[in-house]
Design a protein around this motif. Sequence first.
Motif, short mmCIF file in Angstrom:
data_model
loop_
_atom_site.label_atom_id
_atom_site.label_comp_id
_atom_site.label_asym_id
_atom_site.label_seq_id
_atom_site.Cartn_x
_atom_site.Cartn_y
_atom_site.Cartn_z
N LEU A 126 0.82 -1.21 0.00
CA LEU A 126 0.00 0.00 0.00
C LEU A 126 0.85 1.25 0.00
O LEU A 126 0.40 2.31 -0.44
N ALA A 127 2.10 1.13 0.49
CA ALA A 127 2.93 2.32 0.66
C ALA A 127 3.71 2.69 -0.58
O ALA A 127 4.36 3.71 -0.62
N LEU A 128 3.65 1.85 -1.62
CA LEU A 128 4.51 2.08 -2.76
C LEU A 128 4.24 3.41 -3.45
O LEU A 128 5.11 3.96 -4.10
N LEU A 129 3.01 3.89 -3.34
CA LEU A 129 2.66 5.13 -4.04
C LEU A 129 2.87 6.37 -3.18
O LEU A 129 2.65 7.48 -3.65
N PRO A 188 -10.80 11.30 -1.63
CA PRO A 188 -12.24 11.13 -1.87
C PRO A 188 -13.07 11.89 -0.85
O PRO A 188 -12.63 12.16 0.25
N THR A 189 -14.27 12.17 -1.25
CA THR A 189 -15.19 12.89 -0.38
C THR A 189 -15.99 11.93 0.46
O THR A 189 -15.97 10.72 0.26
N GLY A 190 -16.74 12.47 1.41
CA GLY A 190 -17.65 11.66 2.20
C GLY A 190 -17.02 11.04 3.41
O GLY A 190 -17.63 10.19 4.04
N MET A 191 -15.81 11.41 3.74
CA MET A 191 -15.14 10.80 4.88
C MET A 191 -15.41 11.62 6.14
O MET A 191 -15.94 12.72 6.09
N ALA A 192 -14.95 11.10 7.28
CA ALA A 192 -15.13 11.81 8.54
C ALA A 192 -14.30 13.07 8.53
O ALA A 192 -13.19 13.11 8.02
N GLN A 193 -14.81 14.15 9.10
CA GLN A 193 -14.12 15.43 9.14
C GLN A 193 -13.60 15.71 10.55
O GLN A 193 -14.04 15.13 11.53
N ALA A 194 -12.62 16.63 10.59
CA ALA A 194 -12.07 17.03 11.88
C ALA A 194 -13.12 17.80 12.65
O ALA A 194 -13.79 18.66 12.12
N GLY A 206 -9.61 -0.34 -1.67
CA GLY A 206 -10.60 0.02 -2.67
C GLY A 206 -10.38 1.41 -3.24
O GLY A 206 -11.03 1.80 -4.22
N GLN A 207 -9.49 2.21 -2.62
CA GLN A 207 -9.22 3.55 -3.11
C GLN A 207 -8.07 3.50 -4.13
O GLN A 207 -7.23 2.61 -4.10
N ALA A 208 -8.06 4.48 -5.01
CA ALA A 208 -7.04 4.52 -6.05
C ALA A 208 -5.64 4.65 -5.46
O ALA A 208 -4.67 4.11 -6.01
#
Length: 741
Positions: free
Chosen positions: A15-18, A29-35, A136-138
């Motif tokens: 997962l860390a390669l990028l 992406p949108t729709g995630m939890a906010q601070a 599942g995320q790019a």
Amino acid sequence: MIRKLTTLSLKHTTLALLLTGSLAAASLPTGMAQAAGEAVYITSASYFTISQAALSSSSLQFAVSLHNGDQNAIDFNQYGVRVTDTSGHSFTAKLSEKKSASVLPGQDTSFRFYANLAEGETADQLKIDVFRWDAGQADFMKLLGQLPVSSELGEGQVTVPEEIINLRTLDSTLANDASLAFQLGQSVRVSENGKWYLYTQVSAKNLGSSSVKLPAALQFRLVDANGLKYASTYANGSSTTFLPSESDTLTLKTPISKQMAMSGASLEFYYLNQSEDVTLGNMSLNASLQTTALNTKQVYSGQQDGEQMTVQASTSQYSTQADGVHVQTVVTLSNDGEASAAIPSFIATYQVGDSGTALSAADNTARSAFLAPKETTTFYFNAILPSGSDPNAAQLVLWEKTSGTTSAGNGSSTGSANSTSSSNSTNSTNSANGDTTSTTAGTNETSNSATASAGSGTTGQMPVAVFLLKGASEAKNGFTTAASYSIGNKLTLTDNAIVNKNVDVSLVELHAHENDDLGYKTAIAKYKITNNGSNTIALPELQNELLDSSGNSYTGTRQSSVTTQLTPGSSYVVSYSYLLPNRKTADDEAFALNIYDDKSVSEGKVSLGTYQVALQKEDEGDTIDLYPFSLKVNDESISWLYSGGSYSYQLNLDLDITHEDQVIIDSNFSTIEFDMVDSLGRIVGTQTSSLVGTGKLTSGKQKIVVTGLKNEQVDSGVVVNMYEVINTPNGTAKRLIKQFH
């Protein structure tokens, strides 16, 4: 294999390669939890906060705390953090401690990170991205929110390069907050015993809440622009205890090759994880490397907190002579602060070229232990450079003597030279369980290895400054630069350890006598030395010389016996003799008197003052000046007697003797000699007298008798020469003061 410190667990390596610190932050992406306020929530009961942030011009240290308010344990390995700025750049955050990634219900656990930043980043530009790993995320991560760095930073951010090291990474027995913030001081390149070394001063501030020492595992090395690595040892400070919120200084010593280019070099912090090197950070040495021009003040690096001491090479002069290039550099230590400061013990070396030639120079002047506020003290360093040397291309290294320290660190290191590398690598830090896997993609690297020995770190001296001698001037003839002076006046001498500050010195007499038979003439000088203090002091031994217009030097020789102590309020007269060429031009009567110190320096001498003087003419009248006496001849006659087959000459004198100046006269004072000389210039008899002690000359009539002459020595053309005689280590010095016919 050299690996960067990482906090990425093995299962998340792909997962860390990028993730790279040099790429712009990916669009999240949108729709995630906010601070919410200053927290990023996972659930309504569990959230992340930031604390213990410390920002330098090149790095950021911070702690992310996970507050678990839920009923189940939370695995921190499922989450990650990175640093981003307002321009869209991201910087790898590295976990700087090892601890369990599992946060139990009801627990709060902090995980400390640090990140290397681009130059010029400020707190209000920086945020901490908190994300969950998501295949599942790019970009394999889902942003949960951002924590502003500025909310955790106070005023007065560090403006010099700094590297923050969490010491728990090196020693698990230390507290979680055991951290040191390292800042570079000066680095100087010096030669010792024909080899080159780089001394680097590093200031370390304890950011933790407990006192700490440097872990034994922490090591340093110098990395040059070609990737060659040179192991460093502690020259000083390895056993220092760093108090909470306090700073102290350590000095590193690194052996280097004489061809090594210093541009692009850096200091690397690392430790050994079994057989692997783990890099903790590095700092560029470009701004640290220092040399100082002549007559330029530099902060004295060895002073205590609160002191304001500076050093500067005030002047440097040289003269080319048969045995080499004589050079003298004057170094001034100034106390610009408001409190007294201890005076260090300085020595120096002259560095000539890249061969490693270093010539020692010492100033052994006795000084007081402390320097008062706004006062200065001066050091003189003399040496003889090899013939053909250019003093303007030389360097003076100023060293401070130390009591000696113990080295620490390994004895060798390896490094890659001529490396070429193309890689896309990630050291993202999302593992809390102690994994130290480095992830690298697309690496194509070739290297040649080189090994450099660290050498010993034990030393009895530490470099303070390297002064460039460009601008050194050729010394002028002291005859042309001598100050105006009138005999009898006080000689104004520079501060020195030879003449006590409560002592006045004046030249009261300077006469010469030609010795026709010997091919030279003798000059005799008398110095009046007065103790104006309240304590008895040792009589100073003045080193002095007469300089003629051609630059020739004629060293003064002190009378053989003198008093050793000078009581308060008293004066004493000391005589010196000089052997001069027996020339008769008017220019030979003018000289420069140079008072100097050759005891306090290891080579050459230090002038305390140079003055214009001239040989005094002998009085042609009836009065003879014989300091501190004045002799007036009222009447004179010469006769001879015959008695019992023996002849004698008799000089009849009527004298007035006056003690003009009340100075101490003892048995060491010069004597008076009467030589009977016949018409052929032969001495046919001698009689000695004095102005002090038993049988001294007194006012009134007296007879000087020479007995035991042979019949053929009786001559009507006899004359009597009256001399002042001084005994010196080089023999008897005589001055003709009167001739009687």
